[in-house]
Design a protein around this motif. Sequence first.
Motif, PDB file in Angstrom:
ATOM      1  N   SER A  30      17.709  -0.565 -11.908  1.00  0.00           N
ATOM      2  CA  SER A  30      17.659  -1.639 -12.801  1.00  0.00           C
ATOM      3  C   SER A  30      18.380  -2.972 -12.227  1.00  0.00           C
ATOM      4  O   SER A  30      17.848  -3.864 -12.701  1.00  0.00           O
ATOM      5  CB  SER A  30      18.272  -1.246 -14.213  1.00  0.00           C
ATOM      6  N   SER A  31      19.329  -2.963 -11.331  1.00  0.00           N
ATOM      7  CA  SER A  31      20.544  -4.102 -11.023  1.00  0.00           C
ATOM      8  C   SER A  31      19.386  -5.308 -10.372  1.00  0.00           C
ATOM      9  O   SER A  31      19.255  -6.023  -9.457  1.00  0.00           O
ATOM     10  CB  SER A  31      21.631  -3.873 -10.191  1.00  0.00           C
ATOM     11  N   TYR A  32      17.779  -4.537  -9.192  1.00  0.00           N
ATOM     12  CA  TYR A  32      17.342  -5.320  -8.328  1.00  0.00           C
ATOM     13  C   TYR A  32      16.630  -5.723  -8.664  1.00  0.00           C
ATOM     14  O   TYR A  32      16.004  -5.676  -9.932  1.00  0.00           O
ATOM     15  CB  TYR A  32      16.080  -4.292  -7.542  1.00  0.00           C
ATOM     16  N   CYS A  33      16.002  -7.037  -8.075  1.00  0.00           N
ATOM     17  CA  CYS A  33      15.417  -7.703  -8.902  1.00  0.00           C
ATOM     18  C   CYS A  33      13.536  -7.266  -7.535  1.00  0.00           C
ATOM     19  O   CYS A  33      14.094  -6.470  -6.838  1.00  0.00           O
ATOM     20  CB  CYS A  33      15.290  -9.219  -8.553  1.00  0.00           C
ATOM     21  N   MET A  34      12.643  -7.627  -8.271  1.00  0.00           N
ATOM     22  CA  MET A  34      11.201  -7.861  -7.345  1.00  0.00           C
ATOM     23  C   MET A  34      10.466  -8.899  -6.600  1.00  0.00           C
ATOM     24  O   MET A  34      10.798 -10.027  -7.868  1.00  0.00           O
ATOM     25  CB  MET A  34      10.132  -6.281  -7.982  1.00  0.00           C
ATOM     26  N   GLY A  35       9.535  -9.049  -5.660  1.00  0.00           N
ATOM     27  CA  GLY A  35       8.628 -10.084  -5.302  1.00  0.00           C
ATOM     28  C   GLY A  35       8.113 -10.113  -4.407  1.00  0.00           C
ATOM     29  O   GLY A  35       7.770  -9.062  -4.400  1.00  0.00           O
ATOM     30  N   TRP A  36       6.989 -11.112  -4.287  1.00  0.00           N
ATOM     31  CA  TRP A  36       6.217 -11.351  -3.200  1.00  0.00           C
ATOM     32  C   TRP A  36       6.596 -12.081  -2.942  1.00  0.00           C
ATOM     33  O   TRP A  36       7.029 -13.265  -2.730  1.00  0.00           O
ATOM     34  CB  TRP A  36       4.942 -11.643  -4.423  1.00  0.00           C
ATOM     35  N   PHE A  37       6.535 -11.555  -1.360  1.00  0.00           N
ATOM     36  CA  PHE A  37       6.589 -12.328   0.494  1.00  0.00           C
ATOM     37  C   PHE A  37       5.295 -12.311   1.016  1.00  0.00           C
ATOM     38  O   PHE A  37       4.255 -11.539   0.764  1.00  0.00           O
ATOM     39  CB  PHE A  37       7.586 -11.855   1.639  1.00  0.00           C
ATOM     40  N   ARG A  38       4.771 -13.296   2.198  1.00  0.00           N
ATOM     41  CA  ARG A  38       4.200 -13.959   3.056  1.00  0.00           C
ATOM     42  C   ARG A  38       3.574 -13.853   4.410  1.00  0.00           C
ATOM     43  O   ARG A  38       5.181 -14.114   3.885  1.00  0.00           O
ATOM     44  CB  ARG A  38       2.482 -14.097   1.911  1.00  0.00           C
ATOM     45  N   GLN A  39       3.057 -13.668   4.885  1.00  0.00           N
ATOM     46  CA  GLN A  39       3.565 -13.357   6.316  1.00  0.00           C
ATOM     47  C   GLN A  39       2.295 -14.238   7.471  1.00  0.00           C
ATOM     48  O   GLN A  39       1.554 -13.030   7.204  1.00  0.00           O
ATOM     49  CB  GLN A  39       4.325 -12.584   7.389  1.00  0.00           C
ATOM     50  N   ALA A  40       2.227 -15.743   8.034  1.00  0.00           N
ATOM     51  CA  ALA A  40       0.836 -15.868   8.259  1.00  0.00           C
ATOM     52  C   ALA A  40       0.623 -15.551  10.041  1.00  0.00           C
ATOM     53  O   ALA A  40       1.712 -16.148  10.100  1.00  0.00           O
ATOM     54  CB  ALA A  40       0.344 -17.400   7.497  1.00  0.00           C
ATOM     55  N   PRO A  41      -0.400 -15.461  10.987  1.00  0.00           N
ATOM     56  CA  PRO A  41       0.551 -15.611  11.876  1.00  0.00           C
ATOM     57  C   PRO A  41       1.356 -16.344  12.487  1.00  0.00           C
ATOM     58  O   PRO A  41       0.160 -17.829  12.270  1.00  0.00           O
ATOM     59  CB  PRO A  41      -1.668 -15.181  12.154  1.00  0.00           C
ATOM     60  N   GLY A  42       1.764 -16.241  13.618  1.00  0.00           N
ATOM     61  CA  GLY A  42       2.446 -17.148  14.150  1.00  0.00           C
ATOM     62  C   GLY A  42       3.627 -17.800  13.265  1.00  0.00           C
ATOM     63  O   GLY A  42       4.200 -18.147  13.609  1.00  0.00           O
ATOM     64  N   LYS A  43       3.855 -17.628  12.256  1.00  0.00           N
ATOM     65  CA  LYS A  43       4.979 -17.636  11.246  1.00  0.00           C
ATOM     66  C   LYS A  43       5.710 -16.903  10.580  1.00  0.00           C
ATOM     67  O   LYS A  43       5.796 -15.923  10.598  1.00  0.00           O
ATOM     68  CB  LYS A  43       3.460 -18.370   9.999  1.00  0.00           C
ATOM     69  N   GLU A  44       6.906 -17.436  10.189  1.00  0.00           N
ATOM     70  CA  GLU A  44       7.822 -16.367   9.911  1.00  0.00           C
ATOM     71  C   GLU A  44       7.159 -15.920   8.246  1.00  0.00           C
ATOM     72  O   GLU A  44       7.162 -16.952   7.778  1.00  0.00           O
ATOM     73  CB  GLU A  44       9.210 -17.429   9.555  1.00  0.00           C
TER      74      GLU A  44
END
Length: 122
Positions: A30-44
């Motif tokens: 319950s104390s965690y948050c959730m999210g979306w991340f992304r990574q494109a080629p050659g990028k962080e």
Amino acid sequence: QVQLTESGGGSVEAGGSLRLSCRASAHIWSSYCMGWFRQAPGKEREAVAQIYTGDARLYADSVKGRFTISQDSTKDTLFLQMNSLTPEDTAVYYCAAGPERREMGESCQGIWGQGTQVTVSS
């Protein structure tokens, strides 16, 4: 441990929309948050959108006004509605869960999904 599984990725033309889903195999702490991340080629890898306790939400400047993050009340399912997509949105998108931190780029990490490819053509 909890496993996260993404779905909904694919190929679309610029200006199109996609809706990503992330299903958890068990309840998220319950104390965690959730999210979306992304990574494109050659990028962080970058944080895209996150949702916190009390339904607070944050978005990266690059997607603000175009993407919407949401979840069910138990945190079992996470969504990312993506509208007005551009080729710059092309990346592998990951859902994740973890502790809340002061900075968006360090929050909601620890439990990761496998990722789903989003490709936007011009």
